[in-house]
Design a protein around this motif. Structure first.
Motif, PDB file in Angstrom:
ATOM      1  N   GLN A 183       0.819  -1.221   0.000  1.00 22.79           N
ATOM      2  CA  GLN A 183       0.000   0.000   0.000  1.00 22.79           C
ATOM      3  C   GLN A 183       0.850   1.268   0.000  1.00 22.79           C
ATOM      4  OE1 GLN A 183      -3.659   0.491   0.012  1.00 22.79           O
ATOM      5  NE2 GLN A 183      -3.080  -1.317  -1.133  1.00 22.79           N
ATOM      6  N   ALA A 184       1.886   1.308   0.826  1.00 27.76           N
ATOM      7  CA  ALA A 184       2.719   2.511   0.903  1.00 27.76           C
ATOM      8  C   ALA A 184       3.534   2.690  -0.373  1.00 27.76           C
ATOM      9  CB  ALA A 184       3.645   2.425   2.118  1.00 27.76           C
ATOM     10  N   ASP A 244       9.005  -1.354   2.634  1.00 30.90           N
ATOM     11  CA  ASP A 244       9.067  -2.819   2.659  1.00 30.90           C
ATOM     12  C   ASP A 244       8.558  -3.426   3.964  1.00 30.90           C
ATOM     13  OD1 ASP A 244      11.303  -1.555   3.720  1.00 30.90           O
ATOM     14  OD2 ASP A 244      12.726  -3.082   3.106  1.00 30.90           O
ATOM     15  N   LYS A 270      -0.924 -10.992   1.165  1.00 32.03           N
ATOM     16  CA  LYS A 270      -0.397 -10.187   2.277  1.00 32.03           C
ATOM     17  C   LYS A 270      -1.354 -10.394   3.444  1.00 32.03           C
ATOM     18  CE  LYS A 270       0.835  -6.594   4.911  1.00 32.03           C
ATOM     19  NZ  LYS A 270       0.631  -7.273   6.212  1.00 32.03           N
ATOM     20  N   ARG A 297       0.049 -10.965  -5.031  1.00 29.65           N
ATOM     21  CA  ARG A 297       0.649 -11.786  -3.983  1.00 29.65           C
ATOM     22  C   ARG A 297      -0.194 -11.674  -2.717  1.00 29.65           C
ATOM     23  NH1 ARG A 297       0.410  -7.807  -1.352  1.00 29.65           N
ATOM     24  NH2 ARG A 297       1.947  -6.259  -0.737  1.00 29.65           N
ATOM     25  N   ARG A 324      -6.944  -8.168   0.575  1.00 29.85           N
ATOM     26  CA  ARG A 324      -5.695  -7.441   0.311  1.00 29.85           C
ATOM     27  C   ARG A 324      -5.017  -7.841  -0.986  1.00 29.85           C
ATOM     28  NH1 ARG A 324      -2.410  -4.111   3.660  1.00 29.85           N
ATOM     29  NH2 ARG A 324      -0.819  -4.280   2.066  1.00 29.85           N
ATOM     30  N   ASP A 371      10.020  -5.325  -5.581  1.00 26.00           N
ATOM     31  CA  ASP A 371       9.458  -6.129  -4.494  1.00 26.00           C
ATOM     32  C   ASP A 371      10.090  -7.512  -4.588  1.00 26.00           C
ATOM     33  OD1 ASP A 371       6.579  -5.711  -2.730  1.00 26.00           O
ATOM     34  OD2 ASP A 371       7.426  -7.730  -2.820  1.00 26.00           O
ATOM     35  N   ARG A 372      10.125  -8.191  -3.448  1.00 22.17           N
ATOM     36  CA  ARG A 372      10.699  -9.539  -3.489  1.00 22.17           C
ATOM     37  C   ARG A 372       9.684 -10.558  -4.005  1.00 22.17           C
ATOM     38  NH1 ARG A 372      11.069 -10.554   3.010  1.00 22.17           N
ATOM     39  NH2 ARG A 372       8.849 -10.268   3.389  1.00 22.17           N
ATOM     40  N   ASP A 427       4.486   0.766   7.194  1.00 24.86           N
ATOM     41  CA  ASP A 427       4.919  -0.070   8.319  1.00 24.86           C
ATOM     42  C   ASP A 427       6.435  -0.050   8.502  1.00 24.86           C
ATOM     43  OD1 ASP A 427       2.279  -0.763   8.730  1.00 24.86           O
ATOM     44  OD2 ASP A 427       2.687  -2.909   8.916  1.00 24.86           O
ATOM     45  N   GLY A 463      -9.632  -4.208   5.779  1.00 23.56           N
ATOM     46  CA  GLY A 463     -10.632  -3.201   6.131  1.00 23.56           C
ATOM     47  C   GLY A 463     -10.091  -1.820   5.773  1.00 23.56           C
ATOM     48  N   GLU A 510      -4.648  -0.402  12.757  1.00 24.75           N
ATOM     49  CA  GLU A 510      -4.964   0.030  11.386  1.00 24.75           C
ATOM     50  C   GLU A 510      -3.703   0.626  10.753  1.00 24.75           C
ATOM     51  OE1 GLU A 510      -7.809   3.226  11.043  1.00 24.75           O
ATOM     52  OE2 GLU A 510      -7.527   3.309   8.869  1.00 24.75           O
ATOM     53  N   GLY A 511      -3.378   0.159   9.535  1.00 25.68           N
ATOM     54  CA  GLY A 511      -2.143   0.648   8.920  1.00 25.68           C
ATOM     55  C   GLY A 511      -2.262   1.097   7.483  1.00 25.68           C
ATOM     56  N   ILE A 512      -3.382   0.748   6.826  1.00 22.88           N
ATOM     57  CA  ILE A 512      -3.489   1.070   5.393  1.00 22.88           C
ATOM     58  C   ILE A 512      -3.517   2.588   5.177  1.00 22.88           C
ATOM     59  CG2 ILE A 512      -5.007   0.919   3.371  1.00 22.88           C
ATOM     60  CD1 ILE A 512      -5.773  -1.909   4.290  1.00 22.88           C
ATOM     61  N   CYS A 543      -3.574  -9.525   6.015  1.00 17.02           N
ATOM     62  CA  CYS A 543      -4.264  -8.272   6.338  1.00 17.02           C
ATOM     63  C   CYS A 543      -5.755  -8.517   6.199  1.00 17.02           C
ATOM     64  CB  CYS A 543      -3.841  -7.148   5.385  1.00 17.02           C
ATOM     65  SG  CYS A 543      -4.642  -5.562   5.710  1.00 17.02           S
ATOM     66  N   ALA A 544      -6.533  -7.908   7.104  1.00 20.76           N
ATOM     67  CA  ALA A 544      -7.981  -8.093   7.050  1.00 20.76           C
ATOM     68  C   ALA A 544      -8.628  -7.261   5.942  1.00 20.76           C
ATOM     69  CB  ALA A 544      -8.598  -7.756   8.403  1.00 20.76           C
TER      70      ALA A 544
HETATM   71  C1  LIG Z   1      -3.386  -9.906  10.158  1.00 20.75           C
HETATM   72  C2  LIG Z   1      -3.382  -8.415   9.862  1.00 20.75           C
HETATM   73  C3  LIG Z   1      -4.590  -7.751   9.632  1.00 20.75           C
HETATM   74  C4  LIG Z   1      -4.587  -6.380   9.341  1.00 20.75           C
HETATM   75  N1  LIG Z   1      -5.774  -5.764   9.039  1.00 20.75           N
HETATM   76  C5  LIG Z   1      -5.783  -4.459   8.688  1.00 20.75           C
HETATM   77  C6  LIG Z   1      -6.998  -3.836   8.274  1.00 20.75           C
HETATM   78  O1  LIG Z   1      -8.060  -4.461   8.190  1.00 20.75           O
HETATM   79  N2  LIG Z   1      -6.963  -2.511   7.954  1.00 20.75           N
HETATM   80  C7  LIG Z   1      -5.803  -1.785   8.016  1.00 20.75           C
HETATM   81  O2  LIG Z   1      -5.843  -0.582   7.735  1.00 20.75           O
HETATM   82  N3  LIG Z   1      -4.638  -2.356   8.384  1.00 20.75           N
HETATM   83  C8  LIG Z   1      -4.586  -3.679   8.697  1.00 20.75           C
HETATM   84  N4  LIG Z   1      -3.403  -4.280   9.015  1.00 20.75           N
HETATM   85  C9  LIG Z   1      -2.162  -3.485   8.954  1.00 20.75           C
HETATM   86  C10 LIG Z   1      -1.739  -3.317   7.481  1.00 20.75           C
HETATM   87  O3  LIG Z   1      -1.743  -4.582   6.845  1.00 20.75           O
HETATM   88  C11 LIG Z   1      -0.354  -2.697   7.351  1.00 20.75           C
HETATM   89  O4  LIG Z   1      -0.255  -1.587   8.193  1.00 20.75           O
HETATM   90  C12 LIG Z   1      -0.108  -2.275   5.907  1.00 20.75           C
HETATM   91  O5  LIG Z   1      -0.121  -3.410   5.076  1.00 20.75           O
HETATM   92  C13 LIG Z   1       1.213  -1.548   5.745  1.00 20.75           C
HETATM   93  O6  LIG Z   1       1.439  -1.334   4.379  1.00 20.75           O
HETATM   94  P1  LIG Z   1       2.919  -1.202   3.814  1.00 20.75           P
HETATM   95  O7  LIG Z   1       2.800  -0.933   2.376  1.00 20.75           O
HETATM   96  O8  LIG Z   1       3.689  -0.275   4.668  1.00 20.75           O
HETATM   97  O9  LIG Z   1       3.576  -2.647   4.048  1.00 20.75           O
HETATM   98  P2  LIG Z   1       3.174  -4.034   3.410  1.00 20.75           P
HETATM   99  O10 LIG Z   1       1.764  -4.050   3.024  1.00 20.75           O
HETATM  100  O11 LIG Z   1       3.665  -5.058   4.374  1.00 20.75           O
HETATM  101  O12 LIG Z   1       4.037  -4.119   2.071  1.00 20.75           O
HETATM  102  C14 LIG Z   1       5.424  -4.316   2.107  1.00 20.75           C
HETATM  103  C15 LIG Z   1       5.871  -4.849   0.746  1.00 20.75           C
HETATM  104  O13 LIG Z   1       7.295  -4.921   0.765  1.00 20.75           O
HETATM  105  C16 LIG Z   1       7.720  -6.149   0.225  1.00 20.75           C
HETATM  106  N5  LIG Z   1       9.019  -6.462   0.823  1.00 20.75           N
HETATM  107  C17 LIG Z   1       9.279  -6.793   2.102  1.00 20.75           C
HETATM  108  N6  LIG Z   1      10.610  -6.959   2.277  1.00 20.75           N
HETATM  109  C18 LIG Z   1      11.190  -6.712   1.074  1.00 20.75           C
HETATM  110  C19 LIG Z   1      12.537  -6.724   0.612  1.00 20.75           C
HETATM  111  N7  LIG Z   1      13.558  -7.009   1.424  1.00 20.75           N
HETATM  112  N8  LIG Z   1      12.777  -6.432  -0.687  1.00 20.75           N
HETATM  113  C20 LIG Z   1      11.757  -6.137  -1.535  1.00 20.75           C
HETATM  114  N9  LIG Z   1      10.463  -6.119  -1.153  1.00 20.75           N
HETATM  115  C21 LIG Z   1      10.178  -6.395   0.143  1.00 20.75           C
HETATM  116  C22 LIG Z   1       6.625  -7.127   0.583  1.00 20.75           C
HETATM  117  O14 LIG Z   1       6.606  -8.249  -0.311  1.00 20.75           O
HETATM  118  C23 LIG Z   1       5.379  -6.260   0.452  1.00 20.75           C
HETATM  119  O15 LIG Z   1       4.838  -6.301  -0.846  1.00 20.75           O
HETATM  120  C24 LIG Z   1      -3.360  -5.658   9.304  1.00 20.75           C
HETATM  121  C25 LIG Z   1      -2.160  -6.324   9.536  1.00 20.75           C
HETATM  122  C26 LIG Z   1      -2.156  -7.691   9.801  1.00 20.75           C
HETATM  123  C27 LIG Z   1      -0.847  -8.399  10.028  1.00 20.75           C
END
Ligand SMILES: Cc1cc2nc3c(=O)[nH]c(=O)nc-3n(C[C@H](O)[C@H](O)[C@H](O)COP(=O)(O)OP(=O)(O)OC[C@H]3O[C@@H](n4cnc5c(N)ncnc54)[C@H](O)[C@@H]3O)c2cc1C
Length: 394
Positions: free
Chosen positions: A12-13, A146, A40, A38, A93, A32-33, A265, A45, A276-278, A42-43
């Motif tokens: 998402q970020a 990441d 992930k 793919r 997700r 991305d790896r 994250d 929401g 909540e993190g999205i 996450c619920a």
């Molecule tokens: C079980 C669960 C339920 C959740 N439910 C909710 C919800 O309902 N609503 C909500 O708002 N938030 C929810 N969250 C929190 C939310 O999922 C995260 O805050 C959000 O996904 C963060 O987004 P991001 O893009 O920062 O990281 P991520 O979504 O984790 O994306 C990180 C990306 O980086 C990639 N990556 C990782 N390491 C590497 C590397 N070394 N090299 C290259 N690529 C890499 C991964 O493959 C991934 O695609 C939930 C979390 C969990 C665990």
């Protein structure tokens, strides 16, 4: 070839950041790896405030839109809180991320699946990312998107989140004819956290969350037990049961580097009250993009600009951290307050797309102005297809 920006992580970020950078005309390599689509954990929401952040419609991946929320404490003293407008869109997700990824590529970002990153070296005018294979990727800026285990964060040092929350989720298919439950938060079924049910059209996403995994029991059996008690189905019927950390603690994140910015994250930007993190992932991704675009246009500092922009997010997650501490420590009192005193303001605030800080302010000023204008990302139904001439795959 040197890019303007490399974005590591296409969740998402990362997708939100890459989209804005590409729309501003910069050359962006999104890596991305994993290949997309793919899974992930996450619920899925997506709150109304998050819906307000997207630059495009996510309607094609919305399974249900919810205005009400059922709450309980230890599965007792249940209440159904009614919202005046939608408070949350239910997505899966895998589908949401695939859509956002496609939109970033359609805007001009190139994608490459990469292996492990071995080193990150910063110089006065750029960043070099060395992969385990020995290949070196170069850019003027690097964005670490990441996730909670961020390798970019670990390799660039500086920020170490002091704690990480964790959640565990799975899927339950209800027997034919059994109605789906409403969005449900059952506080206290795990220590310092809650259990949830999110209806998704043809299944229920179930899960448990705790802000302090180091202080409480947190296991698959707890989720099975919760589901059995709440839904009346055998705990063993949960499919795809998986746990993953949620990056919290970002209220202390201060961008330390001129060339490397952390978002979502990776920067600990999820809030600790509900996990909540999205919303903050999308928002900080967009803020980092904005900071880089402006820095390049003005010869300014992306670090300083991003620090300024993200201050409001850090303030909100700091607020959520303080609230979470009190809320879970004095659960019987805080649950009573939630149910009888703040419920109306909260549901109005959520439906208006406010942050927790915004809801708190609305409650204490007692002169709240709620604007229920529906987010465009919820309403618009423009076609999804991307320009076949620009696949963006490197
Ligand atoms: C079980 C669960 C339920 C959740 N439910 C909710 C919800 O309902 N609503 C909500 O708002 N938030 C929810 N969250 C929190 C939310 O999922 C995260 O805050 C959000 O996904 C963060 O987004 P991001 O893009 O920062 O990281 P991520 O979504 O984790 O994306 C990180 C990306 O980086 C990639 N990556 C990782 N390491 C590497 C590397 N070394 N090299 C290259 N690529 C890499 C991964 O493959 C991934 O695609 C939930 C979390 C969990 C665990």
């Amino acid at each position: 070839m040197q890019q303007d920006v490399i974005v590591v992580g296409a969740g998402q970020a990362g997708a939100a950041c890459a989209l804005d950078l590409a729309m501003a005309g910069l050359s962006v390599l999104l890596v991305d790896r994993r290949d997309f689509p793919r899974f992930k954990a996450c619920a899925g929401g997506v709150t109304t405030k998050a819906l307000h952040r997207y630059r495009f419609s996510i309607a094609p991946v919305i399974r249900q839109v919810e205005s009400d929320m059922r709450i309980s404490m230890y599965l007792r003293r249940e209440a159904l809180l009614k919202g005046p407008a939608p408070i949350c869109a239910m997505t899966v997700r895998t589908e949401l991320d695939a859509l956002c990824f496609e939109r970033a590529l359609a805007a001009g970002a190139r994608f490459e699946k990469i292996g492990p990153i071995r080193a990150i070296d910063e110089s006065a005018d750029g960043v070099a990312v060395t992969l385990d294979s020995g290949r070196v990727l170069r850019a003027r800026y690097l964005v670490g998107a990441d996730g909670a285990h961020s390798q970019v964060r670990k390799l660039t040092g500086g920020f170490v989140p002091d704690r990480t929350a964790v959640a565990m989720e799975g899927i339950v298919q209800l027997p034919a004819g059994v109605p789906l439950p409403p969005v449900t938060f059952d506080f206290g079924v795990v220590g310092q956290g809650y259990g949830w049910l999110f209806p998704k059209g043809d299944h229920v996403n179930v899960g448990i969350y705790t802000r302090r995994p180091e202080e409480t029991e947190f296991s698959k059996d707890q989720l099975r037990d919760y589901v059995q008690r709440r839904l009346g189905v055998h705990g063993e019927s949960i499919e795809h049961l998986v746990g993953f950390p949620i990056g919290t603690g970002g209220e202390k994140y201060q961008p330390a580097s001129e060339r490397v910015l952390l978002v979502g994250d990776a920067a600990g930007m999820a809030e600790a009250l509900l996990g909540e993190g999205i919303h903050n992932a999308v928002l900080t991704g967009q803020m980092a993009a904005n900071a880089i675009v402006l820095a390049l246009a003005s010869n300014g500092s992306a670090r300083v600009l991003y620090d300024e922009y993200s201050d409001i997010v850090r303030g909100d997650i700091d607020n959520c951290r303080s609230l979470a501490k009190l809320f879970y420590k004095f659960l019987p009192i805080s649950y009573g307050l939630l149910r009888h005193v703040v419920a109306d303001t909260l549901m109005n605030g959520f439906a208006a797309g406010m942050t927790t800080t915004g809801c708190k302010r609305a409650f204490f000023t007692r002169q709240p102005r709620f604007d229920f204008t529906p987010p465009l990302s919820l309403l618009a139904r423009e076609p999804l297809g991307r320009d076949p001439g620009r696949t963006g795959i490197a």
